[in-house]
Write a protein that holds these residues in place. Structure first.
Motif, PDB file in Angstrom:
ATOM      1  N   LEU A  57      -1.781  -4.630   0.053  1.00 33.12           N
ATOM      2  CA  LEU A  57      -3.056  -5.285  -0.251  1.00 33.12           C
ATOM      3  C   LEU A  57      -2.939  -6.796  -0.133  1.00 33.12           C
ATOM      4  O   LEU A  57      -3.818  -7.465   0.411  1.00 33.12           O
ATOM      5  CB  LEU A  57      -3.533  -4.905  -1.655  1.00 33.12           C
ATOM      6  N   ARG A  58      -1.848  -7.325  -0.657  1.00 34.19           N
ATOM      7  CA  ARG A  58      -1.633  -8.772  -0.597  1.00 34.19           C
ATOM      8  C   ARG A  58      -1.541  -9.242   0.855  1.00 34.19           C
ATOM      9  O   ARG A  58      -2.166 -10.226   1.246  1.00 34.19           O
ATOM     10  CB  ARG A  58      -0.372  -9.138  -1.369  1.00 34.19           C
ATOM     11  N   ALA A  79      -7.062   3.125   8.434  1.00 38.05           N
ATOM     12  CA  ALA A  79      -6.118   2.698   7.393  1.00 38.05           C
ATOM     13  C   ALA A  79      -6.494   1.326   6.848  1.00 38.05           C
ATOM     14  O   ALA A  79      -6.487   1.105   5.634  1.00 38.05           O
ATOM     15  CB  ALA A  79      -4.694   2.677   7.951  1.00 38.05           C
ATOM     16  N   PHE A  80      -6.839   0.403   7.729  1.00 45.41           N
ATOM     17  CA  PHE A  80      -7.229  -0.940   7.309  1.00 45.41           C
ATOM     18  C   PHE A  80      -8.478  -0.887   6.433  1.00 45.41           C
ATOM     19  O   PHE A  80      -8.549  -1.554   5.392  1.00 45.41           O
ATOM     20  CB  PHE A  80      -7.461  -1.838   8.532  1.00 45.41           C
ATOM     21  N   LEU A  81      -9.458  -0.082   6.818  1.00 43.66           N
ATOM     22  CA  LEU A  81     -10.685   0.050   6.030  1.00 43.66           C
ATOM     23  C   LEU A  81     -10.396   0.602   4.638  1.00 43.66           C
ATOM     24  O   LEU A  81     -10.917   0.092   3.641  1.00 43.66           O
ATOM     25  CB  LEU A  81     -11.687   0.944   6.761  1.00 43.66           C
ATOM     26  N   TYR A  86     -10.239  -0.741  -0.797  1.00 47.72           N
ATOM     27  CA  TYR A  86      -9.523  -0.477  -2.050  1.00 47.72           C
ATOM     28  C   TYR A  86      -9.232  -1.787  -2.782  1.00 47.72           C
ATOM     29  O   TYR A  86      -9.308  -1.851  -3.999  1.00 47.72           O
ATOM     30  CB  TYR A  86      -8.225   0.287  -1.774  1.00 47.72           C
ATOM     31  N   GLY A  87      -8.927  -2.839  -2.042  1.00 48.22           N
ATOM     32  CA  GLY A  87      -8.687  -4.154  -2.630  1.00 48.22           C
ATOM     33  C   GLY A  87      -9.898  -4.696  -3.362  1.00 48.22           C
ATOM     34  O   GLY A  87      -9.772  -5.500  -4.280  1.00 48.22           O
ATOM     35  N   TYR A  88     -11.076  -4.237  -2.963  1.00 53.08           N
ATOM     36  CA  TYR A  88     -12.321  -4.644  -3.625  1.00 53.08           C
ATOM     37  C   TYR A  88     -12.821  -3.556  -4.578  1.00 53.08           C
ATOM     38  O   TYR A  88     -13.982  -3.555  -4.966  1.00 53.08           O
ATOM     39  CB  TYR A  88     -13.398  -4.965  -2.581  1.00 53.08           C
ATOM     40  N   ARG A  89     -11.933  -2.621  -4.902  1.00 54.09           N
ATOM     41  CA  ARG A  89     -12.217  -1.518  -5.815  1.00 54.09           C
ATOM     42  C   ARG A  89     -13.345  -0.618  -5.323  1.00 54.09           C
ATOM     43  O   ARG A  89     -14.193  -0.162  -6.080  1.00 54.09           O
ATOM     44  CB  ARG A  89     -12.523  -2.046  -7.219  1.00 54.09           C
ATOM     45  N   GLU A  90     -13.365  -0.381  -4.029  1.00 53.78           N
ATOM     46  CA  GLU A  90     -14.326   0.523  -3.418  1.00 53.78           C
ATOM     47  C   GLU A  90     -13.556   1.644  -2.728  1.00 53.78           C
ATOM     48  O   GLU A  90     -12.486   1.418  -2.179  1.00 53.78           O
ATOM     49  CB  GLU A  90     -15.167  -0.214  -2.361  1.00 53.78           C
ATOM     50  N   LEU A  91     -14.130   2.832  -2.735  1.00 55.39           N
ATOM     51  CA  LEU A  91     -13.525   3.954  -2.031  1.00 55.39           C
ATOM     52  C   LEU A  91     -14.356   4.242  -0.799  1.00 55.39           C
ATOM     53  O   LEU A  91     -15.548   3.963  -0.757  1.00 55.39           O
ATOM     54  CB  LEU A  91     -13.466   5.187  -2.931  1.00 55.39           C
ATOM     55  N   ILE A 146      -0.784   1.274   8.794  1.00 59.94           N
ATOM     56  CA  ILE A 146      -0.918  -0.082   8.253  1.00 59.94           C
ATOM     57  C   ILE A 146       0.375  -0.865   8.478  1.00 59.94           C
ATOM     58  O   ILE A 146       0.342  -2.060   8.760  1.00 59.94           O
ATOM     59  CB  ILE A 146      -1.363  -0.061   6.769  1.00 59.94           C
ATOM     60  N   GLY A 147       1.514  -0.191   8.399  1.00 60.04           N
ATOM     61  CA  GLY A 147       2.796  -0.841   8.693  1.00 60.04           C
ATOM     62  C   GLY A 147       2.878  -1.282  10.147  1.00 60.04           C
ATOM     63  O   GLY A 147       3.347  -2.390  10.454  1.00 60.04           O
ATOM     64  N   THR A 148       2.404  -0.429  11.059  1.00 55.96           N
ATOM     65  CA  THR A 148       2.376  -0.773  12.481  1.00 55.96           C
ATOM     66  C   THR A 148       1.453  -1.957  12.726  1.00 55.96           C
ATOM     67  O   THR A 148       1.778  -2.859  13.500  1.00 55.96           O
ATOM     68  CB  THR A 148       1.917   0.448  13.314  1.00 55.96           C
ATOM     69  N   LEU A 149       0.320  -1.972  12.049  1.00 57.94           N
ATOM     70  CA  LEU A 149      -0.634  -3.075  12.178  1.00 57.94           C
ATOM     71  C   LEU A 149      -0.013  -4.394  11.715  1.00 57.94           C
ATOM     72  O   LEU A 149      -0.095  -5.407  12.407  1.00 57.94           O
ATOM     73  CB  LEU A 149      -1.893  -2.762  11.363  1.00 57.94           C
TER      74      LEU A 149
END
Length: 162
Positions: A57-58, A79-81, A86-91, A146-149
């Protein structure tokens, strides 16, 4: 390149300082990420997995501009979405596919943490334990993309050379 980010959305006042560079943030991330990948993300204990989620997230917050400048695969977009919202507390999307449950259970003087599939009714699985807390967390299936990104961004910035 010095970086000082505002992480209000994560509930932290400041996670990064001017003395930490983006490259050190990425190196810390990949140290943790590679350990998790080696073990298997689904084999990490709940604390290790939550640490990896917070590091992710960071980094996506720090690298948001760079991420918007590249073309993402469908899997990376998904994955990014999931992580970004999630960082904005949305699912987002299908909860059973995109999220797991991070739970804290108590039984007399014992506490246990667990990460389980989102659609499992945990009270049946944990008879005799009292659920203290449960939250959704991004699913393991998104960690590889996300790791690949993040690796692509690190290569683009010249931080890692693979």
């Amino acid at each position: 390149m010095d970086f000082n980010a505002d992480f209000k959305n994560f509930g932290f006042s400041e996670l990064s300082t001017k003395s930490l560079t983006v490259s050190s943030e990425i190196l810390v991330y990949f140290t943790t990420y590679c350990e998790g990948k080696k073990k298997g993300f689904d084999k990490l204990n709940p604390k290790e997995y939550m640490n990896l989620i917070f590091l992710t997230l960071r980094l996506i917050t720090i690298l948001k501009e760079e991420i918007s400048d590249i073309t993402l695969t469908e899997e990376q977009k998904r994955a990014f979405l999931v992580f970004q919202r999630y960082g904005y507390r949305e699912l987002t999307g299908e909860y059973e596919k995109n999220y797991l449950k991070y739970s804290l259970w108590r039984k007399t003087d014992f506490l246990k943490y667990s990460i389980d599939k989102y659609d499992i009714f945990l009270e049946e699985k944990n008879i005799g334990w009292k659920k203290i807390y449960a939250i959704p967390v991004p699913n393991y299936i998104h960690m590889e993309a996300i790791g690949t990104l993040i690796l692509r961004i690190a290569n683009k910035l010249g931080i890692l050379d693979f």
